[in-house]
Scaffold this motif. Structure first.
Motif, PDB file in Angstrom:
ATOM      1  N   GLY A   1      17.964  44.018  34.153  1.00  0.00           N
ATOM      2  CA  GLY A   1      19.088  44.928  33.691  1.00  0.00           C
ATOM      3  C   GLY A   1      20.301  44.605  33.938  1.00  0.00           C
ATOM      4  N   VAL A   2      21.225  44.866  35.436  1.00  0.00           N
ATOM      5  CA  VAL A   2      22.020  45.019  36.321  1.00  0.00           C
ATOM      6  C   VAL A   2      21.758  44.335  37.236  1.00  0.00           C
ATOM      7  CG1 VAL A   2      24.421  44.882  36.782  1.00  0.00           C
ATOM      8  CG2 VAL A   2      23.937  45.321  34.779  1.00  0.00           C
ATOM      9  N   ASP A   3      21.694  43.564  37.880  1.00  0.00           N
ATOM     10  CA  ASP A   3      21.873  42.522  39.384  1.00  0.00           C
ATOM     11  C   ASP A   3      22.911  41.592  39.544  1.00  0.00           C
ATOM     12  OD1 ASP A   3      18.282  42.396  39.126  1.00  0.00           O
ATOM     13  OD2 ASP A   3      19.509  42.000  37.775  1.00  0.00           O
ATOM     14  N   VAL A   4      23.716  43.306  40.771  1.00  0.00           N
ATOM     15  CA  VAL A   4      24.498  42.956  41.664  1.00  0.00           C
ATOM     16  C   VAL A   4      24.478  42.356  43.129  1.00  0.00           C
ATOM     17  CG1 VAL A   4      26.722  44.014  42.540  1.00  0.00           C
ATOM     18  CG2 VAL A   4      25.942  44.511  40.945  1.00  0.00           C
ATOM     19  N   GLU A   5      23.978  41.071  43.358  1.00  0.00           N
ATOM     20  CA  GLU A   5      23.635  40.090  45.002  1.00  0.00           C
ATOM     21  C   GLU A   5      24.482  39.777  45.932  1.00  0.00           C
ATOM     22  OE1 GLU A   5      21.534  36.396  43.435  1.00  0.00           O
ATOM     23  OE2 GLU A   5      20.137  38.581  41.938  1.00  0.00           O
ATOM     24  N   GLY A   6      24.839  40.867  47.075  1.00  0.00           N
ATOM     25  CA  GLY A   6      25.630  40.496  47.497  1.00  0.00           C
ATOM     26  C   GLY A   6      27.153  40.365  47.501  1.00  0.00           C
ATOM     27  N   VAL A   7      28.341  41.237  45.983  1.00  0.00           N
ATOM     28  CA  VAL A   7      28.985  41.192  46.205  1.00  0.00           C
ATOM     29  C   VAL A   7      30.212  41.771  47.044  1.00  0.00           C
ATOM     30  CG1 VAL A   7      30.710  41.774  44.158  1.00  0.00           C
ATOM     31  CG2 VAL A   7      28.924  41.172  43.770  1.00  0.00           C
ATOM     32  N   SER A   8      31.074  40.916  47.190  1.00  0.00           N
ATOM     33  CA  SER A   8      32.819  41.418  47.667  1.00  0.00           C
ATOM     34  C   SER A   8      33.017  40.942  47.360  1.00  0.00           C
ATOM     35  CB  SER A   8      32.096  40.841  49.616  1.00  0.00           C
ATOM     36  OG  SER A   8      30.953  40.995  49.772  1.00  0.00           O
ATOM     37  N   PHE A   9      34.469  42.234  47.318  1.00  0.00           N
ATOM     38  CA  PHE A   9      35.149  41.475  46.317  1.00  0.00           C
ATOM     39  C   PHE A   9      36.631  42.530  47.238  1.00  0.00           C
ATOM     40  CE2 PHE A   9      38.564  43.258  43.119  1.00  0.00           C
ATOM     41  CZ  PHE A   9      39.138  42.184  42.367  1.00  0.00           C
ATOM     42  N   GLY A  10      37.945  41.676  46.995  1.00  0.00           N
ATOM     43  CA  GLY A  10      38.857  42.448  48.126  1.00  0.00           C
ATOM     44  C   GLY A  10      40.720  41.967  47.383  1.00  0.00           C
ATOM     45  N   TYR A  11      41.506  42.891  46.934  1.00  0.00           N
ATOM     46  CA  TYR A  11      43.038  42.281  47.008  1.00  0.00           C
ATOM     47  C   TYR A  11      43.439  41.675  47.875  1.00  0.00           C
ATOM     48  CZ  TYR A  11      41.388  45.161  42.576  1.00  0.00           C
ATOM     49  OH  TYR A  11      40.796  45.980  41.939  1.00  0.00           O
ATOM     50  N   GLY A  12      43.828  40.429  48.238  1.00  0.00           N
ATOM     51  CA  GLY A  12      44.516  40.481  49.074  1.00  0.00           C
ATOM     52  C   GLY A  12      43.521  40.520  50.396  1.00  0.00           C
ATOM     53  N   ALA A  13      44.172  41.391  51.837  1.00  0.00           N
ATOM     54  CA  ALA A  13      43.978  41.727  52.675  1.00  0.00           C
ATOM     55  C   ALA A  13      43.088  43.067  52.718  1.00  0.00           C
ATOM     56  CB  ALA A  13      44.536  41.897  53.687  1.00  0.00           C
ATOM     57  N   THR A  14      43.133  43.612  51.379  1.00  0.00           N
ATOM     58  CA  THR A  14      42.194  45.195  51.046  1.00  0.00           C
ATOM     59  C   THR A  14      41.591  44.648  51.204  1.00  0.00           C
ATOM     60  OG1 THR A  14      44.606  45.775  50.446  1.00  0.00           O
ATOM     61  CG2 THR A  14      42.399  47.252  50.822  1.00  0.00           C
TER      62      THR A  14
ATOM     63  N   VAL B   1      24.873  55.911  45.665  1.00  0.00           N
ATOM     64  CA  VAL B   1      26.276  56.323  47.035  1.00  0.00           C
ATOM     65  C   VAL B   1      26.747  55.878  47.157  1.00  0.00           C
ATOM     66  CG1 VAL B   1      27.115  58.464  48.149  1.00  0.00           C
ATOM     67  CG2 VAL B   1      24.962  58.294  47.050  1.00  0.00           C
ATOM     68  N   LEU B   2      28.439  55.671  47.039  1.00  0.00           N
ATOM     69  CA  LEU B   2      29.176  54.295  47.716  1.00  0.00           C
ATOM     70  C   LEU B   2      30.406  55.097  48.673  1.00  0.00           C
ATOM     71  CD1 LEU B   2      28.117  53.000  44.500  1.00  0.00           C
ATOM     72  CD2 LEU B   2      30.475  50.967  45.525  1.00  0.00           C
ATOM     73  N   ASP B   3      30.808  54.973  49.141  1.00  0.00           N
ATOM     74  CA  ASP B   3      31.710  55.114  50.399  1.00  0.00           C
ATOM     75  C   ASP B   3      32.442  54.297  51.368  1.00  0.00           C
ATOM     76  OD1 ASP B   3      33.632  56.467  51.291  1.00  0.00           O
ATOM     77  OD2 ASP B   3      32.853  56.796  52.857  1.00  0.00           O
ATOM     78  N   GLY B   4      33.876  53.607  50.991  1.00  0.00           N
ATOM     79  CA  GLY B   4      34.337  52.556  51.718  1.00  0.00           C
ATOM     80  C   GLY B   4      34.412  51.461  51.139  1.00  0.00           C
ATOM     81  N   GLY B   5      33.493  51.303  50.139  1.00  0.00           N
ATOM     82  CA  GLY B   5      33.390  49.521  49.279  1.00  0.00           C
ATOM     83  C   GLY B   5      31.752  49.448  50.294  1.00  0.00           C
ATOM     84  N   ARG B   6      30.891  50.665  50.630  1.00  0.00           N
ATOM     85  CA  ARG B   6      29.299  50.138  50.666  1.00  0.00           C
ATOM     86  C   ARG B   6      28.808  50.815  49.570  1.00  0.00           C
ATOM     87  NH1 ARG B   6      28.934  46.743  54.962  1.00  0.00           N
ATOM     88  NH2 ARG B   6      30.850  46.099  56.379  1.00  0.00           N
ATOM     89  N   VAL B   7      27.892  50.266  49.838  1.00  0.00           N
ATOM     90  CA  VAL B   7      26.842  51.383  48.851  1.00  0.00           C
ATOM     91  C   VAL B   7      25.837  52.128  50.513  1.00  0.00           C
ATOM     92  CG1 VAL B   7      24.218  51.573  48.202  1.00  0.00           C
ATOM     93  CG2 VAL B   7      26.255  49.770  47.158  1.00  0.00           C
TER      94      VAL B   7
END
Lengths: 280, 346
Positions: free
Chosen positions: B5-18, B208-214
């Protein structure tokens, strides 16, 4: 009670008077030009507003002149190409400056604005050298190129502001539907920007149509003159005759298309000007 | 291992330092209705946008249908995205809006017309085909937006808070239609929402996500019944969180002593207590714990009480309202009993 009513009436009267003054101030030169263009000979110096015997002789001789029709064609070609190029570049630059973020975007926008503040005279000599180097002296392309100095900054700014105010989702919805950036620009933004395009296009057209200094400097022969220069250089049968009637007739002829254009697009212009102004 | 279906593998993302997303991994099965649930700023919308192709993860991969799409632009991904504000193109008719994606795919004219009509039929709006978006109500606009994404037969349907601009009366109806449609088409679907009721009602599974984590992933009932931490417990419905200790299978905190049914590691622990795990007894003999009523809220079908135990702990509980059983008055005493079957230790 009666005093208050009198005062209100007086106020209305003053307002009406003011409107008449403004109307006359705005239209009298044009009315005068039309009136003058319909007279010949000694009647030109008759101060009464209506000619005893209106005549179209001036129009006939102006249009019958060797190069006047050619000048009109030149003006149309120059103003038209300025509008097309300004809108094309303005649209793509506006997308880049309004919808994407990159380093130096604000600086670039400020520079564009700064460029538009230079008086024409200040860039005249430099521009002349440039046109000589490019081999465009006495060529209409020289005018197209130089006119974009003042049409482009304005066009880019208005279109960039306008595009920034369009919801980003309209663009993103098109992208997931399979549209590339260019398709988004032509199929989604172009129709939505119509009022802004009409406004900026018309203002560019008028500016290019009216321009005198560059047109005088960068062209040499009568075949390459645009209308404002052609009118200014009109001469009578002798060096001592200034053909007022003909000049006025020519002026009226070249003003009419502008008035017609503005009247046709009036509503869209207002929409475009306001929409561009709301957010900075 | 891909779920296709859809697999998300170890994805990290940010805008600059955020930092917006931090090492997010999840697998969504083909045909599954999945929900990203979280408060605003949890990164759920960012994750959805990455799946749609708006932005590239700093680290990690995104697979759609088993193929790596991490760097594929949105226009080549064949995903459908429905926006919170509908995002219909105001200068096109309903038909033109729906046909746009098909034109991009160079679907022949006759086939295109057929699919536009079929998509609008699915959302029950075929009769409005020549209207402009401005002439439609909010609910109709949202359905056109859904038809627009269905027409391209996307591999994944992404829904970004699609119901939050609809008024409450309309919301449940459109949600049910959406779920029915999804079941019928067997379309892999991801719903982003901050509304737990929406996620519970629609989704097969959710994260359930919070603060950029599952924080936790599972079926709605799994997550509700066995929350993994305080955040999930309190975000999904009401929960009383009581800090105490576990020793020898017994939870102790203040006046509460509860023999646990499930094994728990000894030491400091938090007890998550749903309102329905607390039973109230109006006669003095029935309960195990004495409490005082601090606040009473009559909510129609049920009554919500805030109770205070003798040791000062406060508990929220709810009781079904029945005619002839008057709500307890604030200030009065009540006996309560905790059902050990219904509690979880965090």
């Amino acid at each position: 009670m009666t005093w208050r009513r009198t005062r209100r009436r007086l106020g209305r009267l003053l307002l009406a008077l003011l409107l008449v003054v403004i109307f006359l101030y705005a239209t009298l030169p044009f009315i005068w030009a039309i009136a003058t263009s319909l007279r010949t000979g000694a009647a030109l110096f008759d101060p009464s507003p209506f000619a005893a015997l209106p005549t179209l002789d001036n129009y006939r001789s102006a249009l019958g002149g060797r190069t006047f029709l050619r000048s009109i064609a030149n003006s149309v070609a120059v103003a038209g190409s300025v509008v097309l190029l300004s809108l094309l570049i303005g649209l793509t630059a506006g997308y880049a400056l309004g919808r994407t973020s990159f380093r130096g975007r604000r600086l670039l926008l400020a520079t564009i604005l700064a460029v538009s503040m230079f008086p024409q005279v200040a860039v005249l000599s430099g521009m002349f050298e440039l046109i000589r180097v490019l081999g465009l002296y006495d060529n209409l392309l020289a005018l197209t190129l130089s006119y974009m100095i003042f049409t482009l900054p304005f066009t880019v700014w208005v279109l960039a502001t306008f595009m920034r105010n369009l919801p980003i989702e309209l663009e993103e919805a098109a992208m997931v539907d399979g549209a590339t950036t260019m398709v988004v620009l032509t199929r989604i933004f172009l129709p939505l920007l119509a009022p802004a395009l009409v406004t900026t296009g018309l203002i560019s057209f008028i500016a290019a149509w009216n321009e005198f200094l560059f047109a005088l400097t960068f062209t040499l022969t009568d075949e390459k003159r645009t209308v404002p220069v052609a009118i200014a250089l009109m001469t009578g049968s002798s060096a001592f005759e200034l053909p007022w009637g003909q000049i006025m007739a020519a002026s009226v002829i070249v003003t009419v298309p502008l008035v017609a254009l503005v009247l046709v697009f009036q509503r869209r212009i207002a929409a475009g000007l306001v929409a561009g102004a709301v957010k900075g | 291992m891909s779920a296709q279906g859809v697999d998300v593998e170890g994805v990290s993302f940010g805008y600059g330092a955020t930092r917006v997303l931090e090492d997010v991994s999840l697998s969504i099965r083909k045909g599954e209705f999945f929900a990203f649930l979280g408060p605003s700023g949890s990164g759920k919308t960012t994750l959805l946008r990455l799946i749609a192709g708006f932005g590239t993860p700093d680290r990690g991969r995104i697979l759609i249908g088993g193929r790596d799409m991490t760097r594929t632009p949105p226009w080549s991904r064949n995903v459908g995205l429905v926006f919170q504000n509908y995002a219909l193109w105001p200068h096109m008719t309903v038909a033109q809006n729906v046909a746009f994606g098909l034109e991009r795919r160079r679907v022949p004219r006759a086939e295109r017309d057929r699919r536009v009509r079929a998509a609008l039929d699915m959302v029950g709006l075929a009769h409005l085909i020549d209207r402009r978006p401005a002439q439609l109500s909010g609910g109709q606009q949202q359905r056109v937006a859904i038809a627009r994404t269905l027409a391209i037969e996307p591999e994944v349907l992404l829904l970004d808070e699609p119901l939050s601009n609809l008024d409450a009366a309309l919301r449940a109806g459109v949600r049910q239609e959406l779920v029915e449609l999804q079941r019928r088409l067997g379309l892999t679907t991801i719903l982003v929402t901050h509304d737990q009721e929406e996620a519970n009602a629609a989704a097969d599974r959710m994260a359930v996500l919070d603060g950029g984590r599952v924080l936790q992933m599972g079926t709605p009932t799994e997550l509700y019944d066995r929350p993994a931490n305080r955040f999930v417990a309190s975000f999904l419905g009401t929960a009383n969180l009581i800090d105490g200790t576990v020793e020898g299978g017994v939870f102790r905190a203040g006046g509460i002593t509860l023999a646990l049914r499930e094994p728990a590691t000894p030491g400091r622990a938090t007890l998550a207590l749903r309102p329905q795990a607390i039973r109230l007894h109006r006669d003095a003999s029935g309960g195990a714990l004495a409490a005082r009523v601090l606040r009473t809220e009559f909510l129609g079908g049920h009554v919500r009480y805030t109770l205070e135990l003798q040791e000062g702990q406060q508990l929220t509980t709810e009781e079904v309202h029945l005619r002839g059983r008057d709500p307890l008055a604030p200030g009065g005493g009540v006996q309560l009993e905790i059902d050990p079957q219904q509690v979880s230790i965090l």
